[in-house]
Design an enzyme around this catalytic site. Structure first.
Site, PDB file in Angstrom:
ATOM      1  N   HIS A   1      -2.894   7.471   3.980  1.00 59.35           N
ATOM      2  CA  HIS A   1      -1.757   6.582   4.271  1.00 59.35           C
ATOM      3  C   HIS A   1      -0.385   7.187   3.940  1.00 59.35           C
ATOM      4  O   HIS A   1       0.564   6.466   3.674  1.00 59.35           O
ATOM      5  CB  HIS A   1      -1.922   5.238   3.504  1.00 59.35           C
ATOM      6  CG  HIS A   1      -1.260   4.098   4.207  1.00 59.35           C
ATOM      7  ND1 HIS A   1      -1.115   2.845   3.636  1.00 59.35           N
ATOM      8  CD2 HIS A   1      -0.670   4.021   5.436  1.00 59.35           C
ATOM      9  CE1 HIS A   1      -0.495   2.057   4.471  1.00 59.35           C
ATOM     10  NE2 HIS A   1      -0.212   2.735   5.575  1.00 59.35           N
TER      11      HIS A   1
ATOM     12  N   ASP B   1      -3.611  -0.680  -6.019  1.00 61.54           N
ATOM     13  CA  ASP B   1      -2.307  -0.235  -5.501  1.00 61.54           C
ATOM     14  C   ASP B   1      -1.295  -1.374  -5.406  1.00 61.54           C
ATOM     15  O   ASP B   1      -0.095  -1.142  -5.262  1.00 61.54           O
ATOM     16  CB  ASP B   1      -2.460   0.478  -4.143  1.00 61.54           C
ATOM     17  CG  ASP B   1      -2.884  -0.460  -3.015  1.00 61.54           C
ATOM     18  OD1 ASP B   1      -3.418  -1.548  -3.296  1.00 61.54           O
ATOM     19  OD2 ASP B   1      -2.677  -0.086  -1.840  1.00 61.54           O
TER      20      ASP B   1
ATOM     21  N   CYS C   1       0.750  -1.266   0.000  1.00 65.80           N
ATOM     22  CA  CYS C   1       0.000   0.000   0.000  1.00 65.80           C
ATOM     23  C   CYS C   1       0.782   1.320   0.000  1.00 65.80           C
ATOM     24  O   CYS C   1       0.770   2.061  -0.978  1.00 65.80           O
ATOM     25  CB  CYS C   1      -0.929   0.022   1.202  1.00 65.80           C
ATOM     26  SG  CYS C   1      -1.911  -1.458   1.434  1.00 65.80           S
TER      27      CYS C   1
ATOM     28  N   LYS D   1      -8.625   6.634   1.388  1.00 64.38           N
ATOM     29  CA  LYS D   1      -7.466   6.256   2.222  1.00 64.38           C
ATOM     30  C   LYS D   1      -6.241   7.080   1.837  1.00 64.38           C
ATOM     31  O   LYS D   1      -5.799   7.053   0.699  1.00 64.38           O
ATOM     32  CB  LYS D   1      -7.209   4.758   2.006  1.00 64.38           C
ATOM     33  CG  LYS D   1      -5.821   4.263   2.392  1.00 64.38           C
ATOM     34  CD  LYS D   1      -5.768   2.758   2.364  1.00 64.38           C
ATOM     35  CE  LYS D   1      -4.351   2.236   2.223  1.00 64.38           C
ATOM     36  NZ  LYS D   1      -4.273   0.767   2.318  1.00 64.38           N
TER      37      LYS D   1
HETATM   38 CA    CA Z   1      -2.825  -2.182  -0.862  1.00 62.07          CA
END
Ligand code: CA
Length: 503
Positions: free
Chosen positions: A136, A293, A78, A134
């Protein structure tokens, strides 16, 4: 008097011309939507071969757009993958090769502020920018999406999030019932959602909530806009609405059944966004990218000949080997499409290797955006797809995990990789023309090819920085130890103190 009136009206006319030029320019610039799925298996969409999971909306985008059959991300998990995507630069250039933790008070733990995002490069070119989902890439103030080029943010700063509002708590315990600290890599998963810098409403299934907000954003934004719609679906925790899980009752394995429902919800959400674009007359001149991703979760300890296991083995990366976290194709080779009715003919397939880095480069070029600062490393894909530019977009693509613990380099013809534990214990050289599914290691018979690929990787790596962050789990352990040590020091300091008595 008459003269000054004439002058004024001329000036007014000139302003009108300048304004209308700007408006026209704005109309010419396409809108952008970058849609990212999380841990999605290569073969878990209709257009990449799934017979089990229904994704009519994504398939329609693929069918009416361009499908890249050799589309890659820059990292098999990710955080680093998203860092590469959002900057358009290999994340090893700035030492970000792990999943950052969710530290709201740490001014160091985030995507370096020296790096520009595609949003900041587009914003200076007149784009309204939004980020939904998201993040991150750092949770403290300097790294917040609003400070990285996004006018608007709705979602969560951590690496994952629970999908149901009922699971959210503002008092999530730091310790388990047994008194052990929580080391969740997705710290923040149970926190409220945010809109810009405030806590926000969360009243329905998360994937639907993000999609609804995205549909609203594209409807209400003036042109040109850029939306980064970063789903956490179908990343764990495996949670989906009951009726959608029932729709996949034909899937025997429970985890895969829920995972299928999560993908279905994401597809329906993308349908909502497309419908909103259509209704507001914006679909024609909006460039939509869709990727995952990284690859889907597969149990890497399972021999490939054996059927799927019942735990942590829910993704399908067929026909590729490996999955999330792997340097084999299953880790980085992802579904990849672009849809742009005004600029690209439908039903096209592009076969040369392309990268998630190309998304930023394509958008910034089309938008005539800001190219100052560190150089973008992708290419504008549009002339390649249109056939205006011949040759290959990339001489080679590169991967490096955690300071080179594992690595890979791929040219259109060959791939050289090290994936500890998955390639028979060593380095692997593959003929990607004859053997795109990496079944045979030809390293012994091709010393020159090996040398050529090693040189390409070494030249690329010479411009990288060492990995300088701790993995989220290690970070949290280190942080907890810091506070435990401090507690001990404080206890020590007060242990033998006598009460103060004044006379
Ligand atoms: Ca991922």
């Amino acid at each position: 008097m008459k003269k000054s009136f004439l002058l004024l009206s001329k000036l007014f006319g000139l302003i009108l011309i300048i304004c209308s030029c700007n408006i026209l320019q704005g109309q010419d610039k396409p809108n952008f939507i970058v849609i990212v799925a999380d841990d999605l298996g290569y073969a878990d969409l209709g257009f990449t071969g799934s017979k089990e999971i229904q994704t009519p909306n994504i398939d329609k985008l693929a069918n009416n757009g361009v499908t890249f059959t050799n589309g890659y991300v820059t990292h098999p998990y990710c955080g680093p993958s998203r860092a590469g995507l959002i900057t358009g630069r290999y994340q090893a250039r700035f030492g970000l090769e792990i999943n950052l933790t969710n530290s709201h008070f740490d001014a160091y733990n985030g995507l370096p502020v020296s790096e520009k995002t595609f949003a900041s490069r587009l914003k200076s070119s007149g784009y309204k920018t939004g980020m939904i989902g998201k993040w991150h890439l750092g949770a403290s103030y300097p790294f917040h999406p609003n400070n990285r080029g996004f006018d608007y943010f709705y979602g969560f700063l951590s690496g994952g999030h629970s999908y149901f509002p009922k699971n959210v708590s503002t008092t999530f315990p730091l310790f388990t019932k047994e008194g052990k600290p929580h080391y969740s890599a997705n710290e923040g998963s149970y926190w409220p959602l945010m809109r810009n810098n405030n806590s926000a409403e969360f009243t329905e299934y998360l994937t639907t909530a993000l999609s609804r907000d995205a549909a609203k954003f594209v409807k209400e934004s003036r042109d040109p806009f850029c939306l980064y719609l970063a789903y956490n679906a179908p990343h764990a925790p495996l949670e989906a609405p009951k009726e959608l899980i029932e729709k996949y009752a034909h899937i025997k394995d429970k985890e895969r059944r829920i995972y299928a429902a999560m993908i279905d919800a994401m597809d329906q959400g993308i349908g909502m966004v497309v419908k909103s674009l259509e209704a507001s007359g914006k679909l024609d001149n909006t460039v939509i990218f869709f990727i995952s991703d990284n690859g889907g979760i597969v149990d890497k300890s399972r021999p490939e000949s054996e059927p799927r296991r019942s735990h942590h083995d829910w993704g399908d990366n067929t026909p590729f080997r490996g999955g999330k976290g792997s340097m084999l194709e299953g880790g980085n080779h992802v579904p990849f499409l672009v849809h742009w009715p005004k600029g690209l003919k439908p039903k096209q397939t592009y076969k040369m290797p392309v990268s998630s880095l190309d998304i930023a480069a394509t958008m910034v070029t089309l938008a005539n955006g800001d190219t100052s600062g560190e150089a973008l490393e992708g290419v504008n894909l549009i002339p390649f797809v249109r056939g205006e530019k011949k040759g290959v977009p990339h001489e080679a693509l590169y991967w490096r995990m955690e300071d080179g613990k594992n690595w890979a380099v791929r040219t259109p013809e060959a791939k050289y990789l090290l994936m500890r534990g998955e390639t028979g214990g060593g380095k692997m050289l593959v003929d990607m023309i004859k053997d795109p599914y990496e079944s045979k290691n030809i390293i012994e018979d091709n010393p020159e090819l090996r040398e050529k690929l090693a040189k390409l990787w070494n030249d690329w790596n010479a411009k990288n920085e060492p990995s300088k962050y701790l993995q989220a789990g290690s970070y949290q352990k280190a942080r907890l130890k810091f506070y435990e040590d401090m507690r001990k020091q404080l206890d020590e300091k007060t242990k033998n103190k006598q009460p103060l008595i004044i006379e």
